[in-house]
Design an enzyme around this catalytic site. Structure first.
Site, mmCIF file in Angstrom:
data_model
loop_
_atom_site.group_PDB
_atom_site.id
_atom_site.type_symbol
_atom_site.label_atom_id
_atom_site.label_comp_id
_atom_site.label_asym_id
_atom_site.label_seq_id
_atom_site.Cartn_x
_atom_site.Cartn_y
_atom_site.Cartn_z
ATOM 1 N N ARG A 127 0.822 -1.235 0.000
ATOM 2 C CA ARG A 127 0.000 0.000 0.000
ATOM 3 C C ARG A 127 0.846 1.270 0.000
ATOM 4 N NH1 ARG A 127 -3.104 -3.210 3.492
ATOM 5 N NH2 ARG A 127 -4.875 -4.057 2.369
ATOM 6 N N LYS A 149 3.262 11.753 -10.742
ATOM 7 C CA LYS A 149 2.472 10.856 -11.588
ATOM 8 C C LYS A 149 3.220 9.538 -11.752
ATOM 9 C CE LYS A 149 -0.460 13.859 -14.363
ATOM 10 N NZ LYS A 149 -0.781 14.375 -15.705
ATOM 11 N N GLU A 191 10.026 20.053 -23.917
ATOM 12 C CA GLU A 191 9.268 20.264 -22.666
ATOM 13 C C GLU A 191 9.777 21.497 -21.917
ATOM 14 O OE1 GLU A 191 6.544 18.767 -21.490
ATOM 15 O OE2 GLU A 191 6.400 16.993 -22.754
ATOM 16 N N LYS A 233 7.153 23.694 -12.375
ATOM 17 C CA LYS A 233 6.256 22.540 -12.212
ATOM 18 C C LYS A 233 5.795 22.414 -10.766
ATOM 19 C CE LYS A 233 5.099 17.910 -13.364
ATOM 20 N NZ LYS A 233 5.355 16.710 -14.126
ATOM 21 N N GLU A 243 -4.519 17.167 -10.894
ATOM 22 C CA GLU A 243 -5.059 17.605 -12.187
ATOM 23 C C GLU A 243 -6.590 17.628 -12.158
ATOM 24 O OE1 GLU A 243 -2.633 16.361 -15.601
ATOM 25 O OE2 GLU A 243 -4.514 16.052 -16.682
ATOM 26 N N ARG A 248 -3.226 22.139 -13.491
ATOM 27 C CA ARG A 248 -2.151 21.254 -13.949
ATOM 28 C C ARG A 248 -2.245 20.992 -15.457
ATOM 29 N NH1 ARG A 248 0.598 16.354 -10.477
ATOM 30 N NH2 ARG A 248 2.028 15.667 -12.101
ATOM 31 N N HIS A 255 0.384 19.298 -26.273
ATOM 32 C CA HIS A 255 0.205 17.845 -26.260
ATOM 33 C C HIS A 255 -1.018 17.382 -27.061
ATOM 34 C CE1 HIS A 255 3.264 18.205 -23.222
ATOM 35 N NE2 HIS A 255 3.279 16.918 -22.966
ATOM 36 N N HIS A 259 0.168 14.571 -29.280
ATOM 37 C CA HIS A 259 -0.202 13.158 -29.099
ATOM 38 C C HIS A 259 -0.767 12.578 -30.397
ATOM 39 C CE1 HIS A 259 -0.589 13.223 -24.405
ATOM 40 N NE2 HIS A 259 0.651 13.138 -24.823
ATOM 41 N N HIS A 272 8.758 12.364 -28.267
ATOM 42 C CA HIS A 272 7.622 13.027 -27.631
ATOM 43 C C HIS A 272 7.791 14.551 -27.654
ATOM 44 C CE1 HIS A 272 4.447 13.876 -24.788
ATOM 45 N NE2 HIS A 272 5.307 14.465 -23.975
HETATM 46 N N1 GLY Z 1 3.656 15.595 -17.295
HETATM 47 C C1 GLY Z 1 2.510 16.306 -16.962
HETATM 48 C C2 GLY Z 1 2.177 16.256 -15.515
HETATM 49 O O1 GLY Z 1 3.000 15.831 -14.713
HETATM 50 O O2 GLY Z 1 1.095 16.628 -15.159
#
Ligand code: GLY
Length: 378
Positions: A127, A149, A191, A233, A243, A248, A255, A259, A272
Site C-alpha cells: 500500500r 504521476k 518540454e 512545475k 489535475e 495542472r 500535447h 499526441h 515526444h
Molecule cells: N507531465 C505532466 C504532468 O505531470 O502533469
C-alpha cells in the site's frame, strides 16, 4: 561540485528536495540519509533499465552502499513496453522475494518509463513505500520525476492505470546527460520550451537568450533550465496536485496535437518532445485565431523552437484523421477536444474548441506542410 536544490512543497504531502548538479548521483546515499522517509531504511531497491543500468547502476549502488544501505537492483528491458502489467507483477513478486518492507525505499534510476513504472510499483507495494526519483534524461529531469504521476500502459492506451505518489527525493545528476542521444536531448528541450511559454516572460526570454547554450548542452545553462522547470512545475502541482482544478492541465500545452502526431506517425517515429513542439506551433496559431494572440508571440515561439533544434515536422495527415486521433486521447472529455491556448507568454486558457474550427486550422496546417512551409500552418 556545484549543486542547486529546489524544495517542492505541496499541501498535504511531505515536502521534498530536487537536487540538481553534476555528480549528485555519487552522493545520493548521503543525501537519502538526511531524508526522513529514507533515513531509517535498511533496504533500497534500485530499478533501472537495460540502457541506463550498464552506465550508471554501479555508481548509484556504490553511493547507497557507502551510506550503509543494503542494496538490490532489478533491470527491466529499456522501452515503453516495460510499462506493462506483466513487468509490474514481476517487480511486485521480486520486491516480496527480496524481503522489502514498509520502511524500504525504491530508487527509480532512468527516464520516464522507469520513473513511472518504479513509482507505481512503490506506490502499490504494501500500500505504498517511499520512492526516490533519479532521472537520467532531460525530459524526466524537467517533467516526469517531479509531481508524482506514476503508472503503466494498457493495450487500450498509455498511462491508463496509475496514481500519484510524490517522491521522497529527486536526484538529477546533469553529468549523466552527456550520454543522452541527440534526439532525446531535443526531446527534453521541447518540454523546457513548453514550460517557458506557459510560465512567463522571465523564463521565456531567458530561454531565448540561452537557446544556443542549451542546444550545445552547456552545463551551467542546462542546470539553470532544469531548476527553472522544476520551480515552475512545483508551483503548478502545488495548486493542482491531481489535475482536478484546471491548473495542472497547463502542462499539456502542445500535447493535444502532439499526441495525435505521435499516434498517427507511429509511436517512436518522432520523439515526444518533437511532437509537443509541433503541437505548440499549432496551438499558438489556433490561439491567434481563437483568442487573438499577437503574431509576434507566435513568431518568437517559432524562433525559440528552431534555435533549440526543434524544427517544424515534415509530417501531415488528413485533418479528419487528426481530429479523430485527438478525440481518442485520454485527455479528451466527452468527445470534446480541449486545447491549452496561450493568449500571450505566461497567459493561457484551457479552451474547448469546436470541431469545425479545429478542422479549419488543421486544413491550414496540412496545406502549409504540402507547400513545404517550415512552420505549422501559416
Ligand atoms: N507531465 C505532466 C504532468 O505531470 O502533469
Amino acid at each position: 561540485m556545484c549543486a542547486t536544490k529546489v524544495n517542492v512543497n505541496i499541501v498535504g504531502e511531505t515536502a521534498y528536495d530536487v537536487r540538481i548538479g553534476s555528480g549528485v548521483l555519487g552522493q545520493m546515499g548521503t543525501s537519502l540519509r538526511k531524508v526522513p522517509a529514507c533515513a531509517q531504511a535498511t533496504r533500497v531497491l534500485v530499478i533501472t533499465d537495460s540502457n541506463v543500468g550498464p552506465l550508471y547502476l554501479q555508481q548509484a549502488k556504490a553511493s547507497l552502499v557507502a551510506a550503509d544501505y543494503k542494496v538490490n537492483d532489478i533491470t527491466v528491458p529499456a522501452g515503453e513496453t516495460s510499462k506493462s502489467a506483466e513487468v509490474l507483477a514481476e517487480l511486485w513478486e521480486a520486491m516480496a522475494a527480496l524481503g522489502l518492507d514498509r520502511s524500504s525505499v525504491v530508487v527509480a534510476l532512468g527516464g520516464g518509463v522507469v520513473g513511472d513504472l518504479a513509482g507505481f510499483a512503490a506506490a502499490t507495494f504494501m500500500r505504498g513505500i517511499a520512492v526516490v526519483q533519479a532521472p537520467t534524461t532531460l525530459l524526466s529531469m524537467v517533467d516526469s520525476s517531479v509531481g508524482g504521476k506514476t503508472g503503466i500502459n494498457l493495450s487500450a492506451g498509455k498511462n491508463l492505470v496509475g496514481n500519484f505518489l510524490q517522491p521522497a527525493f529527486v536526484c538529477a545528476d546533469t553529468a549523466v546527460l552527456s550520454t543522452l542521444p541527440e534526439r532525446e536531448w531535443a526531446c527534453g528541450l521541447g518540454e523546457v520550451a513548453k514550460s517557458a511559454v506557459i510560465d512567463g516572460d522571465d523564463f521565456f526570454f531567458w530561454m531565448c537568450d540561452n537557446a544556443a547554450a542549451l542546444a550545445a548542452r552547456e552545463q551551467d545553462a542546462v542546470a539553470q533550465a532544469i531548476a527553472k522547470c522544476v520551480v515552475f512545475k512545483a508551483n503548478v502541482v502545488a495548486q493542482d496536485k491531481t489535475e482536478s482544478k484546471g491548473v495542472r492541465e497547463c502542462l499539456n500545452y502542445g500535447h493535444t496535437l502532439g499526441h495525435a502526431v505521435e499516434q498517427l506517425a507511429g509511436y517512436g517515429t518522432y520523439s515526444h518532445g518533437a511532437a509537443v513542439a509541433e503541437g505548440m506551433r499549432f496551438a499558438a496559431r489556433l490561439a491567434a485565431n481563437v483568442l487573438g494572440t499577437p503574431a509576434d508571440v507566435v513568431e518568437a515561439q517559432d524562433q525559440l523552437l528552431d534555435q533549440l533544434g526543434l524544427p517544424a515536422l515534415p509530417f501531415s495527415a488528413a485533418p479528419e484523421s487528426m481530429l479523430d486521433a485527438m478525440k481518442r486521447d485520454k485527455k479528451t472529455r466527452g468527445g470534446v477536444v480541449r486545447f491549452v491556448l496561450p493568449s500571450d507568454v505566461g497567459k493561457w486558457q484551457l479552451c474547448t474548441v469546436a470541431d469545425d474550427v479545429i478542422l479549419q486550422q488543421l486544413r491550414t496546417w496540412a496545406a502549409a506542410k504540402a507547400a513545404g512551409s517550415t512552420a505549422a500552418g501559416e
